[in-house]
Write a protein that holds these residues in place. Sequence first.
Motif, PDB file in Angstrom:
ATOM      1  N   ASP A 239      29.366   1.077  29.010  1.00  0.00           N
ATOM      2  CA  ASP A 239      28.811   2.366  28.619  1.00  0.00           C
ATOM      3  C   ASP A 239      29.800   3.116  27.740  1.00  0.00           C
ATOM      4  N   VAL A 240      29.296   4.139  27.076  1.00  0.00           N
ATOM      5  CA  VAL A 240      30.131   5.009  26.247  1.00  0.00           C
ATOM      6  C   VAL A 240      30.496   6.251  27.051  1.00  0.00           C
ATOM      7  N   LEU A 241      31.797   6.517  27.149  1.00  0.00           N
ATOM      8  CA  LEU A 241      32.278   7.697  27.862  1.00  0.00           C
ATOM      9  C   LEU A 241      33.117   8.553  26.920  1.00  0.00           C
ATOM     10  N   ALA A 242      33.210   9.829  27.245  1.00  0.00           N
ATOM     11  CA  ALA A 242      34.069  10.735  26.495  1.00  0.00           C
ATOM     12  C   ALA A 242      35.520  10.519  26.908  1.00  0.00           C
ATOM     13  N   LEU A 243      36.426  10.674  25.985  1.00  0.00           N
ATOM     14  CA  LEU A 243      37.845  10.432  26.249  1.00  0.00           C
ATOM     15  C   LEU A 243      38.548  11.637  26.860  1.00  0.00           C
TER      16      LEU A 243
ATOM     17  N   GLY B 201      25.434  12.160  24.918  1.00  0.00           N
ATOM     18  CA  GLY B 201      25.274  11.956  26.353  1.00  0.00           C
ATOM     19  C   GLY B 201      26.476  11.337  27.031  1.00  0.00           C
ATOM     20  N   ALA B 202      27.539  11.076  26.282  1.00  0.00           N
ATOM     21  CA  ALA B 202      28.745  10.482  26.863  1.00  0.00           C
ATOM     22  C   ALA B 202      29.484  11.515  27.702  1.00  0.00           C
ATOM     23  N   GLU B 203      29.847  11.127  28.919  1.00  0.00           N
ATOM     24  CA  GLU B 203      30.552  12.021  29.821  1.00  0.00           C
ATOM     25  C   GLU B 203      31.952  11.503  30.112  1.00  0.00           C
ATOM     26  N   HIS B 204      32.835  12.414  30.521  1.00  0.00           N
ATOM     27  CA  HIS B 204      34.182  12.025  30.904  1.00  0.00           C
ATOM     28  C   HIS B 204      34.119  11.134  32.147  1.00  0.00           C
ATOM     29  N   HIS B 205      35.095  10.233  32.280  1.00  0.00           N
ATOM     30  CA  HIS B 205      35.034   9.255  33.369  1.00  0.00           C
ATOM     31  C   HIS B 205      35.015   9.909  34.747  1.00  0.00           C
ATOM     32  N   GLN B 206      35.669  11.070  34.910  1.00  0.00           N
ATOM     33  CA  GLN B 206      35.674  11.703  36.224  1.00  0.00           C
ATOM     34  C   GLN B 206      34.286  12.218  36.598  1.00  0.00           C
TER      35      GLN B 206
ATOM     36  N   TYR C  25      30.916  10.202  16.555  1.00  0.00           N
ATOM     37  CA  TYR C  25      31.669   9.335  17.437  1.00  0.00           C
ATOM     38  C   TYR C  25      33.011   9.912  17.876  1.00  0.00           C
ATOM     39  N   THR C  26      33.289  11.141  17.523  1.00  0.00           N
ATOM     40  CA  THR C  26      34.559  11.718  17.909  1.00  0.00           C
ATOM     41  C   THR C  26      34.693  11.805  19.431  1.00  0.00           C
ATOM     42  N   ASN C  27      35.847  11.347  19.925  1.00  0.00           N
ATOM     43  CA  ASN C  27      36.186  11.524  21.332  1.00  0.00           C
ATOM     44  C   ASN C  27      35.325  10.692  22.283  1.00  0.00           C
ATOM     45  N   THR C  28      34.871   9.522  21.839  1.00  0.00           N
ATOM     46  CA  THR C  28      34.135   8.617  22.717  1.00  0.00           C
ATOM     47  C   THR C  28      34.640   7.193  22.532  1.00  0.00           C
ATOM     48  N   ALA C  29      34.395   6.362  23.550  1.00  0.00           N
ATOM     49  CA  ALA C  29      34.799   4.952  23.469  1.00  0.00           C
ATOM     50  C   ALA C  29      33.998   4.145  24.478  1.00  0.00           C
ATOM     51  N   GLY C  30      33.980   2.829  24.283  1.00  0.00           N
ATOM     52  CA  GLY C  30      33.288   1.942  25.201  1.00  0.00           C
ATOM     53  C   GLY C  30      34.131   1.673  26.441  1.00  0.00           C
ATOM     54  N   PHE C  31      33.499   1.717  27.611  1.00  0.00           N
ATOM     55  CA  PHE C  31      34.176   1.476  28.884  1.00  0.00           C
ATOM     56  C   PHE C  31      33.385   0.470  29.716  1.00  0.00           C
TER      57      PHE C  31
END
Length: 265
Positions: A191-195, A214-219, A251-257
């Motif tokens: 999934d894509v999460l915010a960094l 819709g990307a959220e921080h991992h916490q 795509y700023t501040n997101t990445a695949g996790f």
Amino acid sequence: MDMNQERIKELVRERYGARAQRVIDSAERSGCCGCGPSVSACCGPDEMENTMRLYSEDQLSGLPAGSVAASAGCGNPTALVGLQPGERVLDLGSGGGIDCFLAAQQVGDTGHVTGLDMTPSMLELARKNQAALGLNNVEFVQGEIEAMPLPSGSFDVIISNCVVCLSPDKDAVFDESFRVLVPGGRIHLSDVLALTPAGPGATDAESWVACAAGAEHHQTYVDRLRRAGFEEIEINREGVEFLEETDTATYTNTAGFRITAQKPA
């Protein structure tokens, strides 16, 4: 959130439905809808570039060109999931079926894979791809991942590839995932999460369908999984770089996790 949940779902359905229809139309024009290692000749370099980064040549060899061309994932959930023969697998947002077909190879004839997707043209494409492969241990079901039309305790494993980030109601997704898993069942999500906790900083329509808004921080993601009842939650950056920080707003501040969790036994 700038838009209501139904509008977001409508936008996602339109975007990915159009993607599936382009693949179907292209295959009909070219007659290139079968299987083989030279799918790039059918799909074209643009469609293949990201897929080739995420899947090995061995995995792609023999898959229908349509399943490869329709792939829009951010990871490879079947690569590390450790599926076993006989397991029952659910793929959330199965698209053209690429991850379902790879999972079907691993669970074998005694296992079963269900692809769940809300987009009619994606389901049409997936079923065409399934017919080309002649697989009997795969089925595709229409429905939303926030309200799965599936019995409780039906699956050993849930996989998903860059789909939960598109949902405007992730709590419902995780509650439903918990419900349909057997005790001791597990989820393996790409999934894509915010960094950062601030998030991607974009909430417009284009950013939603591009997996960013819709990307959220991992916490936040972990908290949602815990509220649903999941344990042993792990989140790691995907080995393949995707959606890295860029200068574009989308795509700023997101990445695949890669996210894994387990339902208590």
